[in-house]
Design a protein around this motif. Structure first.
Motif, mmCIF file in Angstrom:
data_model
loop_
_atom_site.group_PDB
_atom_site.id
_atom_site.type_symbol
_atom_site.label_atom_id
_atom_site.label_comp_id
_atom_site.label_asym_id
_atom_site.label_seq_id
_atom_site.Cartn_x
_atom_site.Cartn_y
_atom_site.Cartn_z
ATOM 1 N N ASN A 156 53.708 23.876 15.023
ATOM 2 C CA ASN A 156 53.502 25.244 14.569
ATOM 3 C C ASN A 156 53.812 26.239 15.689
ATOM 4 O O ASN A 156 54.499 27.243 15.469
ATOM 5 C CB ASN A 156 52.059 25.414 14.085
ATOM 6 C CG ASN A 156 51.884 26.721 13.371
ATOM 7 O OD1 ASN A 156 52.614 27.025 12.428
ATOM 8 N ND2 ASN A 156 50.956 27.541 13.833
ATOM 9 N N ASN A 157 53.324 25.949 16.915
ATOM 10 C CA ASN A 157 53.587 26.847 18.045
ATOM 11 C C ASN A 157 55.091 27.042 18.242
ATOM 12 O O ASN A 157 55.572 28.154 18.456
ATOM 13 C CB ASN A 157 52.968 26.286 19.337
ATOM 14 C CG ASN A 157 51.441 26.276 19.308
ATOM 15 O OD1 ASN A 157 50.830 26.783 18.381
ATOM 16 N ND2 ASN A 157 50.833 25.683 20.318
ATOM 17 N N PHE A 158 55.825 25.953 18.173
ATOM 18 C CA PHE A 158 57.280 26.050 18.383
ATOM 19 C C PHE A 158 57.981 26.751 17.220
ATOM 20 O O PHE A 158 58.841 27.583 17.410
ATOM 21 C CB PHE A 158 57.895 24.661 18.609
ATOM 22 C CG PHE A 158 57.862 24.262 20.049
ATOM 23 C CD1 PHE A 158 58.807 24.756 20.938
ATOM 24 C CD2 PHE A 158 56.885 23.425 20.526
ATOM 25 C CE1 PHE A 158 58.764 24.404 22.278
ATOM 26 C CE2 PHE A 158 56.835 23.065 21.869
ATOM 27 C CZ PHE A 158 57.772 23.564 22.739
ATOM 28 N N HIS A 191 54.578 26.195 24.289
ATOM 29 C CA HIS A 191 53.925 25.163 23.484
ATOM 30 C C HIS A 191 52.420 25.395 23.342
ATOM 31 O O HIS A 191 51.756 24.664 22.622
ATOM 32 C CB HIS A 191 54.193 23.784 24.091
ATOM 33 C CG HIS A 191 53.777 23.681 25.537
ATOM 34 N ND1 HIS A 191 54.462 24.311 26.555
ATOM 35 C CD2 HIS A 191 52.750 23.033 26.127
ATOM 36 C CE1 HIS A 191 53.865 24.042 27.715
ATOM 37 N NE2 HIS A 191 52.830 23.273 27.475
ATOM 38 N N LYS A 192 51.902 26.381 24.083
ATOM 39 C CA LYS A 192 50.449 26.622 24.025
ATOM 40 C C LYS A 192 50.166 27.916 23.265
ATOM 41 O O LYS A 192 50.938 28.869 23.365
ATOM 42 C CB LYS A 192 49.895 26.789 25.445
ATOM 43 C CG LYS A 192 49.839 25.506 26.239
ATOM 44 C CD LYS A 192 49.065 25.775 27.520
ATOM 45 C CE LYS A 192 49.109 24.612 28.479
ATOM 46 N NZ LYS A 192 48.503 23.391 27.973
ATOM 47 N N VAL A 202 60.574 19.051 17.979
ATOM 48 C CA VAL A 202 59.946 18.101 18.913
ATOM 49 C C VAL A 202 59.417 18.770 20.180
ATOM 50 O O VAL A 202 58.623 18.193 20.908
ATOM 51 C CB VAL A 202 60.900 16.946 19.293
ATOM 52 C CG1 VAL A 202 61.310 16.161 18.069
ATOM 53 C CG2 VAL A 202 62.112 17.445 20.068
ATOM 54 N N GLY A 203 59.882 20.014 20.468
ATOM 55 C CA GLY A 203 59.394 20.712 21.654
ATOM 56 C C GLY A 203 60.058 20.229 22.924
ATOM 57 O O GLY A 203 60.724 19.189 22.957
ATOM 58 N N GLY A 204 59.867 20.993 23.984
ATOM 59 C CA GLY A 204 60.583 20.740 25.236
ATOM 60 C C GLY A 204 60.165 19.500 25.991
ATOM 61 O O GLY A 204 60.963 18.867 26.668
ATOM 62 N N HIS A 205 58.868 19.132 25.886
ATOM 63 C CA HIS A 205 58.398 17.993 26.689
ATOM 64 C C HIS A 205 58.992 16.671 26.228
ATOM 65 O O HIS A 205 59.069 15.715 26.999
ATOM 66 C CB HIS A 205 56.863 17.924 26.645
ATOM 67 C CG HIS A 205 56.221 19.017 27.446
ATOM 68 N ND1 HIS A 205 54.971 19.501 27.188
ATOM 69 C CD2 HIS A 205 56.677 19.728 28.499
ATOM 70 C CE1 HIS A 205 54.679 20.461 28.057
ATOM 71 N NE2 HIS A 205 55.706 20.615 28.855
#
Lengths: 483, 223
Positions: free
Chosen positions: A29-31, A163-164, A333-336
């Motif tokens: 959701n954050n992304f 992401h936070k 999937v986000g950066g991490h």
């Protein structure tokens, strides 16, 4: 409802982390929210398509032109910077770069470093290197500060803590700084401001990255919104800038289109709050500014990418992050998940030159090749084309000389034989017909598993009759004429 | 072999047999879309700067010190860092003395090391001149020197910048070229387009991240 077949054989790399990220609803959701907003902002920043395309073309030509005489420009940059009083250092590896930075700090007996945002310093893992030697290296960009406080790495090159959400930052500040919990973003930022202001004042050394290095005037240009970059490069007595060797442009005027492309593509801003042009240390009659300015020029695989005319285009990158904002894979999937300094599409084509393709074999495949990254790239890097090239490099015979470091990591002898068989089958009509006859008649014997395909799909089963059969029957029944 | 020689050697060997691409800069692309009628420049600059929380005032080139006093009093600020050794600093000082303002005028007249603590914690506001403005992006250009050092526009929470209306350029390229920046840049040039801000948490915009919380631009009508 069909039951989803779970992935059973997770590799520890990209795929494993992706599975984990995909089950994290908060993260997704954050992304999703952030990337949707960044895409809209970029679109609004380029209301005129002709102007946008003209500028992208110019950006591409300027970067390609600079790369076509990169060694001369680097020498010119070094000469001008030296004339201006800046000390220039060269490093082939991140170890060398860290040693240089450490040496400069040690010469001043420094113990506290404040660092503005710098992806090259992330490549170097400078914070850890210095911490091991008793030097505190504090991130001063709010996003970087938040991720450092939580012992994480940035998940986006422009918005490291994307992401936070505010609740998570509030909890972090409460746990680590003892601050009262608040989800008011203004209050959270003021906590960061108060904490870091003291650090800017006390720091012995400030470290920064470089957005563009201008050979003509010997100038380091930095863009930022917060003022932490200005603080880090002005308040401490020593400023160390670290940059990749590809950031040099010939002339001062070249930065006009490049800065416009960068800020509009990254955050949809016509310009950032601060554009900082640094051309030297404090002069004898000046009252502030660093007494020493150093520039560390880092290779770390860039000469390898440069050696290949096609892959050289990765060095056009001006680090705007637009490709990740528009990437359907990154957004989910986000950066991490990428597990490397540079995530997203650009990371997938840069990282193999730094780490070696064998260290990130899944990266070139983690793409739908939808083309969005190439379409939004402000300097027109053909990212999908380079991803396809890396896929080819990935499956080359490892015993043959490799064009990309670590190539051939995904080479499979079985797969090679299967493709040879496939080729044979499709180039010999008699063999093809026999295969087709057998495959349709003995369809019940078709394998139930077909590698990664059947992790998420049903196994393909040949039809009862081939298309050739059906067409022949149709023609027979209709007197050999189409109905 | 040094790292320098290795890096340059590798780059050169990759370029063997190639010729550098010609200079393909296209001036029209960075100027034509960014042209404004002289009377529209202020409005353009103003709307862009206000969109990012800059307070912009238009005032006469002789009555601006009065406005400065008013703005500081409104905020209950007790001191202002300025450069009394140069023209606008002198004008401000003369006005403050003549009108017996209670706001203390501070001068940046010693190296930062001698008063860093005070600068960082006890200065409420600063006032600097500018080299000009840029209508296309809503930007003021600062050219710090001995009289108005770099930190003056960065550390105090409120920064007031004086901008002459006649010195607002259409776009950055025009300004750079007409003033021939490439012939000699100072140690630091700054393009400032609003107060310090960040959107690092949930993309919510917050002002006053590390630099000034407020930027006030006084456009002096000297046309």
């Amino acid at each position: 409802m069909s039951q989803r077949i779970p992935v059973t054989e997770l590799t520890p790399g990209f795929r494993g982390r992706a599975e984990e990220a995909l089950t994290d609803g908060q993260l997704r959701n954050n992304f999703r929210v952030a990337m949707d907003s960044l895409m809209t902002k970029r679109a609004n920043a380029f209301p005129d398509a002709d102007e946008r395309e003209g500028l992208r073309e110019l950006g591409n030509r300027l970067k390609a032109g600079a790369l076509s005489r990169l060694p001369d420009l680097l020498e010119q940059l070094e000469k001008k910077l030296t004339e201006n009083g800046v000390k220039v250092h060269w490093a082939e590896t991140v170890e060398e770069a860290n040693e240089l930075v450490h040496g400069i700090i040690e010469a001043r007996k420094g113990s506290q470093v404040v660092k503005g945002k710098s992806m090259v310093s992330e490549e170097m893992e400078m914070n850890d290197y210095l911490a091991e030697r008793g030097i505190e290296c504090l991130e001063s960009d709010m996003g970087e500060y938040i991720v450092q406080l939580d012992n994480e790495k940035p998940s986006h090159i422009i918005m490291p803590a994307i992401h936070k959400n505010a609740r998570q930052v509030s909890k972090l500040f409460h746990d680590k700084l003892g601050e009262p919990e608040t989800e008011d973003v203004n209050q959270l930022i003021q906590i960061g401001r108060r904490t870091l202001r003291r650090k800017f004042m006390d720091a012995d050394v400030g470290v920064s990255g470089v957005n563009f290095a201008i050979a003509e005037t010997g100038t380091l240009l930095l863009v930022e919104n917060e003022g932490n970059g200005r603080m880090s490069t002005t308040a401490p007595p020593v400023h160390i800038a670290v940059t990749g060797i590809e950031k040099v442009v010939p002339n001062l005027r070249d930065v006009v289109p490049l800065v416009s492309l960068l800020t509009r593509s990254a955050l949809g801003q016509p310009i950032t709050t601060y554009v900082n042009l640094i051309s030297g240390p404090r002069k004898p009659d000046e009252l502030d500014g660093p007494e020493e300015v150093h520039l560390v020029l880092l290779d770390n695989g860039r000469t390898g990418a440069f050696a290949d005319a096609q892959m050289r285009q990765t060095l056009n990158c001006i680090r705007c992050g637009a490709c990740m904002n528009h990437c359907p894979v990154y957004t989910r999937v986000g950066g991490h998940t990428y597990g490397e300094v540079y995530p997203g599409p650009i990371g997938k084509i840069i990282t193999p030159h730094m780490a070696g393709l064998d260290k990130v074999p899944d990266h070139p495949s983690a793409s739908s090749l939808c083309g969005a990254c190439g379409e939004v790239c402000p300097v027109k890097i053909p990212i999908p084309e380079l991803l396809q090239r890396l896929r080819q490099e990935n499956v080359k015979d490892p015993e043959q000389p490799q064009q990309v470091k670590g190539g051939g990591a995904k080479y499979s002898r079985t797969e090679r034989w299967i493709w040879r068989g496939w080729q044979m089958l499709n180039t010999r009509p008699a063999l093809y017909r026999s295969f087709l006859w057998a495959a349709t008649r003995f369809r019940a014997l078709a394998p139930k598993k077909a590698g990664p395909w059947t992790e998420n799909h049903s196994a393909p089963v040949p039809a009862r009759r081939s298309l050739h059969d059906l067409a022949a029957r149709h023609l027979d029944q209709n007197g050999g004429r189409p109905s | 072999m040094t790292a320098r020689a290795n890096i340059l050697g590798k780059l050169r060997s990759s370029l063997v047999g190639t010729t550098p691409r010609p200079d393909e800069f296209d001036e029209a692309l960075v100027t034509a879309p960014w042209r404004y009628a002289p009377e529209d420049r202020i409005a353009r600059l103003r709307s862009l700067m206000e969109a990012v929380h800059t307070e912009v005032h238009q005032c006469g080139s002789d009555n601006w010190p009065e406005l400065v006093a008013e703005l500081l009093n409104k905020r209950n600020l007790t001191n202002l860092l300025c450069a009394p050794s140069i023209e606008h600093g002198r004008a401000l000082q003369a006005y403050f003395e003549a009108t017996e303002q209670t706001i203390e005028l501070l001068a940046y007249d010693q190296p930062v090391e001698a008063w860093k603590e005070e600068l960082f914690w006890n200065v409420d506001a600063s006032l600097t001149g500018t080299l000009g403005g840029i209508a296309a992006t809503g930007t003021v250009v600062l050219w710090p020197d001995r009289h108005e050092p770099r930190l003056m526009s960065l550390v105090p929470p409120v920064h007031i910048a004086l901008l002459k209306a006649s010195e607002i350029h259409d776009n950055l390229y025009d300004m750079m070229v007409s003033q021939d920046w490439a012939a000699g840049l100072p140690t630091n040039v700054l393009l400032v387009s609003g107060p310090s801000k960040t959107a690092d948490i949930e993309q919510v915009l917050a002002y006053g991240a590390h630099g000034p919380r407020e930027l006030i631009v006084l456009v002096l009508e000297d046309l």
